[in-house]
Write an enzyme that holds these catalytic residues in place. Structure first.
Site, mmCIF file in Angstrom:
data_model
loop_
_atom_site.group_PDB
_atom_site.id
_atom_site.type_symbol
_atom_site.label_atom_id
_atom_site.label_comp_id
_atom_site.label_asym_id
_atom_site.label_seq_id
_atom_site.Cartn_x
_atom_site.Cartn_y
_atom_site.Cartn_z
ATOM 1 N N GLY A 146 0.815 -1.210 0.000
ATOM 2 C CA GLY A 146 0.000 0.000 0.000
ATOM 3 C C GLY A 146 0.848 1.260 0.000
ATOM 4 C CB THR A 147 4.008 2.109 1.775
ATOM 5 O OG1 THR A 147 3.460 1.795 3.057
ATOM 6 C CG2 THR A 147 4.946 3.287 1.880
ATOM 7 C CG ASN B 158 -5.108 3.712 9.299
ATOM 8 O OD1 ASN B 158 -5.508 4.734 8.730
ATOM 9 N ND2 ASN B 158 -4.016 3.701 10.032
ATOM 10 C CD GLN C 296 -6.813 -0.705 7.305
ATOM 11 O OE1 GLN C 296 -7.630 -1.588 7.538
ATOM 12 N NE2 GLN C 296 -5.548 -0.784 7.715
ATOM 13 C CB SER D 224 -2.098 -3.120 1.267
ATOM 14 O OG SER D 224 -1.129 -3.892 1.924
ATOM 15 C CB ALA D 225 -1.834 -8.577 -0.750
ATOM 16 C CG HIS D 226 -0.270 -6.669 4.837
ATOM 17 N ND1 HIS D 226 -0.348 -6.338 6.177
ATOM 18 C CD2 HIS D 226 0.150 -5.561 4.209
ATOM 19 C CE1 HIS D 226 0.026 -5.075 6.336
ATOM 20 N NE2 HIS D 226 0.333 -4.585 5.150
ATOM 21 C CB CYS E 111 6.310 3.376 20.100
ATOM 22 S SG CYS E 111 7.505 3.649 21.394
HETATM 23 C C1 LIG Z 1 -4.763 3.201 5.217
HETATM 24 C C2 LIG Z 1 -3.439 2.559 4.963
HETATM 25 N N1 LIG Z 1 -2.718 2.965 3.918
HETATM 26 C C3 LIG Z 1 -1.527 2.419 3.641
HETATM 27 C C4 LIG Z 1 -0.991 1.416 4.432
HETATM 28 C C5 LIG Z 1 0.343 0.848 4.082
HETATM 29 O O1 LIG Z 1 0.215 -0.405 3.458
HETATM 30 P P1 LIG Z 1 1.446 -1.416 3.411
HETATM 31 O O2 LIG Z 1 1.628 -1.947 4.788
HETATM 32 O O3 LIG Z 1 1.032 -2.487 2.447
HETATM 33 O O4 LIG Z 1 2.615 -0.648 2.914
HETATM 34 C C6 LIG Z 1 -1.714 0.980 5.548
HETATM 35 C C7 LIG Z 1 -1.157 -0.041 6.450
HETATM 36 O O5 LIG Z 1 -1.419 -0.062 7.635
HETATM 37 C C8 LIG Z 1 -2.981 1.570 5.819
HETATM 38 O O6 LIG Z 1 -3.708 1.188 6.865
#
Ligand SMILES: Cc1ncc(COP(=O)(O)O)c(C=O)c1O
Length: 395
Positions: A78-79, A159, A187, A207-209, A333
């Site tokens: 996702g990032t 999220n 999300q 994001s797959a996970h 943190c």
């Molecule tokens: C709203 C949102 N965007 C992006 C990400 C980032 O995704 P990834 O962990 O696949 O890089 C997350 C992960 O927590 C998320 O909750």
């Protein structure tokens, strides 16, 4: 051995952080790792077999969001999808003089820090405020939009609190001012139905996970014809938009996860909403001084974020972990200091509430019995933590 002694029955309520791989996804990935080891760019049989696995996954991911497979680009998560969308589109528009970017104040760091990085390189940025509902108001976007706005990025679902944003309206407003619209659907994908055309967006991140697929793989949907500059330069993979040999087993896992999610979406959403509401009602009834953070009527079905008056969320998280219950705080943190949740802060909650809130995010394995156990143990834990805080300091 620690594992041998670990007889606590664990309850995982942190699915917004990540989800476990479902058995059919493990099976698919294992098969691909074993059998489809070829490079998808190779013309021989082995390469074409791996390419077939990537193509199948592309179709499955596209189907989850109502898209055409040719518009789906695989990323490392996702990032990276957020980065390509915002940086790639902003840089493609740079020569037009559009150097203004807009995002909501409750975005994930993947978006917020991308805007900060672009601000250091000369882009003007505006963060849209939210009220205590945790929803971006279209009026705020109207005020923020300017003639030079290049990209607006507002997440589909948050999220931390799960609120769903009014994407259709926000995207329409951005387009009326000639700006592109990106939504981070990390999300919401796999939790609620998504149709990119109905949403009216230009780019959408996944994001797959977060939907039972593997970590380190994601996707960006880019509307056909839209010019987005690549972040990685190299080979011609992914139609020259993302260089590098594809993560074939990860992509295949994401495809299977998307197919399973699409099949179960409505039924599983209803089941999780039921469990989430049971948990929420149980906590609000049995633990005094609790309140739900954010709007309760427009949320993804698996999430609730609850504040516990006079309790440090971090202490509650640890106490729950000792009982075998895994939850999360919105606080991050960083370098040894506990940062209050930027989401709850943006919603206007005071310092206390931003640090006494816990996110419960449910998923496939959770049962009614688990929810009832959480509701049963919480009053005792909270009472104990509150009594410790009340105790006078010893000399
Ligand atoms: C709203 C949102 N965007 C992006 C990400 C980032 O995704 P990834 O962990 O696949 O890089 C997350 C992960 O927590 C998320 O909750």
């Amino acid at each position: 051995m620690l594992r041998f002694l670990d007889t606590v029955q664990r309850i995982y309520l942190d699915h917004n952080a990540t989800t476990p791989l479902l058995p059919p996804i493990i099976d698919r990935m294992t098969a691909v790792l074993r059998d489809d080891f070829g490079n998808p760019s190779s013309v021989h049989h082995f390469g074409q077999q791996a390419k077939g696995a990537v193509d199948d996954a592309r179709s499955d991911v596209a189907a989850l969001i109502g898209a055409d497979p040719s518009e789906v680009l695989f990323t490392s998560g996702g990032t990276e999808a957020d980065n390509i969308a915002i940086r790639g589109a902003a840089e493609a528009l740079e020569t037009t003089g559009r150097k203004h970017l807009v995002a909501s104040a409750i975005e994930h760091e993947a978006v917020l820090n991308t805007l900060k990085a672009l601000a250091r390189r000369g882009w003007r940025t505006t963060l849209l405020p939210v009220d205590q509902s945790g929803i971006v108001s279209p009026g705020a976007l109207l005020e923020a939009l300017a003639d030079d706005t290049a990209v607006v990025s507002v997440m589909h679902a948050n999220n931390e609190i799960g609120t769903i944003q009014p994407i259709v309206e926000l995207a329409r407003m951005a387009h009326e001012r000639g700006a592109l619209f990106h939504t981070d659907a990390v999300q919401s994908a796999g939790k609620i139905p998504i149709d990119v055309k109905a949403l009216g967006v230009d780019m959408l991140s996944l994001s797959a996970h977060k939907f039972y697929g593997p970590k380190g793989v994601g996707a960006l949907w880019i509307r056909r014809g839209l010019r987005v500059l690549p972040l990685l330069t190299g080979g011609r993979q992914e139609r020259s938009r993302r260089a590098g040999t594809e993560n074939v087993p990860g992509i295949a896992g994401m495809g299977t996860a998307a197919r399973i999610a699409a099949r179960k979406l409505v039924e599983e959403g209803a089941r999780l909403a039921c469990l989430r509401d049971r948990l929420e009602a149980g906590i609000l009834q049995s633990v005094p001084g609790t309140a739900v953070n954010g709007a309760i009527d427009v949320r993804v079905p698996n999430t609730t974020n609850i504040s516990f008056d006079r309790v440090e969320a971090e202490s509650l998280l640890i106490a729950l972990d000792l009982e075998g219950i895994a939850v999360s705080t919105g606080s991050a943190c960083s370098s040894g200091t506990l940062e209050p949740s930027h989401v709850l802060k943006a919603m206007g909650f005071n310092a206390h509430r931003t640090q006494n809130s816990i996110r419960f995010s449910l998923g496939a394995g959770n049962t009614e019995a688990e929810i009832d156990r959480v509701v049963a143990v919480l009053p005792r834990i909270v009472e104990k933590l509150r009594s410790l805080t009340r105790a006078p300091a010893r000399a």
